[in-house]
Enzyme design. Structure first.
Site, PDB file in Angstrom:
ATOM      1  N   SER A  79       0.832  -1.195   0.000  1.00 48.90           N
ATOM      2  CA  SER A  79       0.000   0.000   0.000  1.00 48.90           C
ATOM      3  C   SER A  79       0.877   1.259   0.000  1.00 48.90           C
ATOM      4  CB  SER A  79      -0.954  -0.046   1.195  1.00 48.90           C
ATOM      5  OG  SER A  79      -1.976   0.904   1.072  1.00 48.90           O
ATOM      6  N   ASP A 317      -5.722  -3.214  -3.038  1.00 52.89           N
ATOM      7  CA  ASP A 317      -4.644  -2.864  -2.114  1.00 52.89           C
ATOM      8  C   ASP A 317      -3.910  -4.092  -1.569  1.00 52.89           C
ATOM      9  OD1 ASP A 317      -3.423  -1.961   0.533  1.00 52.89           O
ATOM     10  OD2 ASP A 317      -4.156  -0.074  -0.292  1.00 52.89           O
TER      11      ASP A 317
END
Length: 745
Positions: A79, A317
């Site tokens: 991320s 993500d």
């Protein structure tokens, strides 16, 4: 002078808008490695904290007789940490600068820049009724905004939160293509900015790993007893890059780095899921050609590519399933080149440690929405890293036990070697021919002395070699299931003449372990101030580099035709592999180097090194079972360090709550204010500098300490250098900078 490499394997967590804070930390890591290179090349450091780190390395050499080189050779991220990891790896590998990114982070990591134009509210009155509800939902974050002394920042946060809340509902407010464009802009800024040398020694690879979640998943076969096989869906994806130890213009093609950065940071609900079509569209508008597209997709999504569906993957993500990607970084420890003693650290960057959930209300039971949101998103992301740390601790304990065993059996092994060769061995001048003969004789003696235990050791060693051959075959393009064919052409008797020939042709691991043991013995002699050992060091590490290169799985292009036929022609594959490895040539070169270096030593210095080298078959038979056949790549225990707000207390205590603004609004806070981003970026640099000084100083031997108060003084110099450099740029937080100067003193 003792030489050591402080090697950092970095693991960068997710943190949404705390990406700005992490940019400050990674910038300090980049500066430390840049200063280390300058120190070793005898070059003047750049101003700022580079000069502080440069002087610190000089002080360690002067006071601790330790010539330390600091390098970051493994980077893994998820991320927000994945984005920062990509930029940092690009800077280390290519010599590009991170400095041009700072203004982009401060200006573009903003709601107004990220929000999809189609999602923006049509007027300032759109959904006005939602504002009070949003402000109540903000809870403590809203209270923090209300308490701001700076009225302009307070109104900026309120206005941007208003636009964010009133944007398109039930669809992500941030634009995927907008974000992809910003990532491409960032990579272009780095490419167009100043460039220095690569920040790793020649031949030292930089490995980057970025986690991604494949929303639809891909099928994987799992072998069972009953039924024999089942199909499960795998959602974890690791996008990997390596520069293979060479200076490069780019770590990878720009679209590939943008792909990884956009996919790993596709935070659910804020950004739309990432698809290849999105990247294709942005590249087309910019007139950029992605020539490696199909090969890249086939590499990172092989199952989907085999079904012609790689470009249909929906990716979200990476922190959903792997917010702390230790595992790929641990796996990368295999086959790392070594030229001197290694102090390996795993350094993980956690921008917001501690309690992640605060149960509200009058009881201890979470509410309806908190339970659902926590189960769907937060809980998987915030799982502790205990399992990863346990794996590192287990590895380190095994290494420590092995070293204890080596020390305990050394007198007996040396006695066996002396009995086999006689004490006159150490009066003879070593030659390549003699060393080769001595090695063979030592091996035969060890086999005879070990008795039936040697048979078990031989089978364990044989299994390890077959596993490494399978990995080489896969690296050359063989199907994973084709590895089974190798078992049909390897010796069944692990101690017979056929096995000896097999080990001579393929056992690189044994040779690597032997040289690493010799390097450790050399280090012990250096600690006792034995002089004249530098030629031996050069001989050991030059030879080790050759064997490590032979064991790498990514340099076997010539083997591809034979690897594809492995299932049907395993013997032909082994013949081709033996030619590719060419271990007999490497053995001859090693014998020549060691003979020349050892012959130059006096008898007393040469004796312990020859005893270690010739005694290695005895040592290996005792320690390889302890290490489950894997041996060790870096001969020392791994230590783990953390960089987090809670750990940096030289200026201000209280952790993230007392220092960072990005933690507000469930870690989206820095998206709502330039002042917030400046605040977090500055604290990132300060916290990064403090912890890096701690980590560097901790590499000193236990018996050596800097004089009292010296570490605090070094940190203070670093803090002031950062403030002096950043004050002209950070115009939205003059009050914070003034406060920090008072707190630093």
């Amino acid at each position: 002078m003792r030489e050591k490499e402080l090697r950092l394997a970095l693991v960068c967590y997710g943190g949404i808008s705390l990406a700005v804070y992490m940019h400050g930390i990674t910038k300090e890591i980049w500066r430390l490695t840049r200063a280390s290179r300058a120190w070793h090349e005898g070059a003047e450091p750049l101003p700022g904290t580079d000069a502080i780190y440069h002087a610190l390395l000089g002080e360690l050499e002067e006071r601790g007789s330790l010539r330390l080189r600091v390098l970051a050779d493994i980077v893994a991220g998820a991320s927000a940490g994945g984005i920062n990891g990509i930029f940092l790896a690009q800077a280390i590998s290519t010599g590009q600068s991170l400095d041009p990114l700072t203004d982009l982070w401060l200006s573009s990591a903003d709601v107004d820049a990220l929000i999809d134009p189609a999602a923006a509210p049509s007027s300032r009155f759109s959904k006005m009724w939602a504002l009070p509800l949003a402000w109540m939902a903000a809870g403590r974050s809203a209270e923090a905004v209300d308490a701001l002394d700076d009225a302009a920042t307070r109104e900026e946060v309120r206005a941007k939160l208003s636009r964010f809340v009133r944007s398109r509902w039930f669809e992500p407010p941030f634009g995927g293509e907008t974000f992809t464009g910003l990532l491409l802009d960032a990579l272009a800024l780095m490419a167009d900015g100043p460039r220095g040398p690569r920040l790793l020694p020649e031949g030292q690879p930089l490995d980057l790993f970025v986690t991604v979640t494949d929303f639809g998943g891909h099928p994987e076969r799992l072998p069972l007893n009953s039924p024999p096989e089942v199909i499960e869906t795998e959602h974890r994806v690791v996008v990997s890059f390596s520069d293979e130890g060479e200076a490069v213009d780019m770590l990878a093609a720009v679209p590939e780095l943008a792909f990884a950065a956009r996919a790993t940071s596709s935070f659910p609900g804020a950004f739309p899921p990432f698809t290849v079509a999105e990247l294709d569209a942005v590249l087309a508008r910019r007139g950029m050609v992605w020539r490696e597209r199909d090969a890249f997709l086939a590499r990172i999504l092989p199952r989907r590519a085999a079904a012609n569906g790689a470009d249909k993957a929906v990716l979200i993500d990476g922190s959903v399933l792997a917010n702390a990607p230790f595992r790929p970084a641990i796996n990368a420890l295999r086959d790392r080149p070594a030229r001197r003693q290694v102090d390996r650290r795993f350094v993980y960057i956690d921008p917001s440690p501690g309690t992640k959930f605060r149960v509200g209300g009058r009881g201890d039971t979470p509410g309806f929405f908190q339970t659902i949101l926590g189960a769907l998103s937060e809980l998987p992301r915030q799982q502790p890293i205990r399992d990863n740390l346990d794996a590192l601790a287990t590895r380190s304990r095994a290494i420590e036990r092995m070293r204890g065993i080596l020390d305990a059996i050394r007198p007996a092994v040396e006695a066996q070697v002396e009995a086999a060769f006689g004490r006159t061995l150490f009066l003879d001048r070593p030659t390549p021919k003699r060393i080769a003969a001595w090695r063979a004789r030592a091996q035969a003696t060890a086999a005879a002395q070990a008795g039936y235990g040697y048979t078990a050791y031989g089978h364990l060693k044989l299994a390890g070699v077959v596993d490494s051959l399978g990995a080489l075959a896969e690296g050359a393009g063989a199907d994973r299931r084709a590895r089974a064919a190798l078992s049909t052409v390897v010796p069944t008797d692990a101690t017979g003449a056929e096995a000896v020939d097999f080990f001579r042709r393929f056992d690189t691991g044994f040779r690597i372990r032997r040289l690493r043991l010799l390097a450790r013995r050399l280090g012990e002699l250096e600690e006792r101030a034995v002089v004249g050992l530098e030629p031996v060091r050069e001989a050991i590490y030059l030879s080790l580099a050759g064997y490590l290169d032979a064991q790498r799985t990514d340099t076997r292009e010539a083997l591809r035709p034979a690897a594809r036929r492995l299932r049907h022609e395993p013997a032909a594959f082994l013949d081709a592999l033996a030619i590719s490895l060419d271990l007999s040539r490497l053995d001859e070169e090693t014998d020549e180097r060691l003979a020349s270096a050892l012959a130059a030593l006096d008898r007393e210095a040469r004796r312990p090194l020859l005893l270690a080298y010739l005694g290695f078959p005895f040592f290996d038979a005792a320690t390889l079972p302890l290490l489950q056949g894997e041996g060790v790549d870096e001969f020392d225990a791994i230590r783990v360090d953390r960089i987090a707000p809670d750990d940096a207390v030289a200026i201000r205590t209280g952790g993230a709550e007392a220092t960072l603004k990005g933690i507000q609004f469930n870690s989206f806070g820095a998206f709502f204010s330039r002042a917030y981003r400046e605040n977090d970026y500055l604290w990132g640099r300060l916290h990064g500098a403090e912890r890096l000084v701690d980590i560097v100083v901790s590499s000193l031997p236990p018996s050596v300490r800097l004089r009292a108060g010296r570490v605090a003084a070094i940190k203070r110099s670093a803090f002031l250098a950062i403030l002096d450099e950043e004050e002209p740029r950070l115009t939205a937080i003059p009050a914070l900078i003034a406060s920090l100067r008072r707190e630093i003193g």
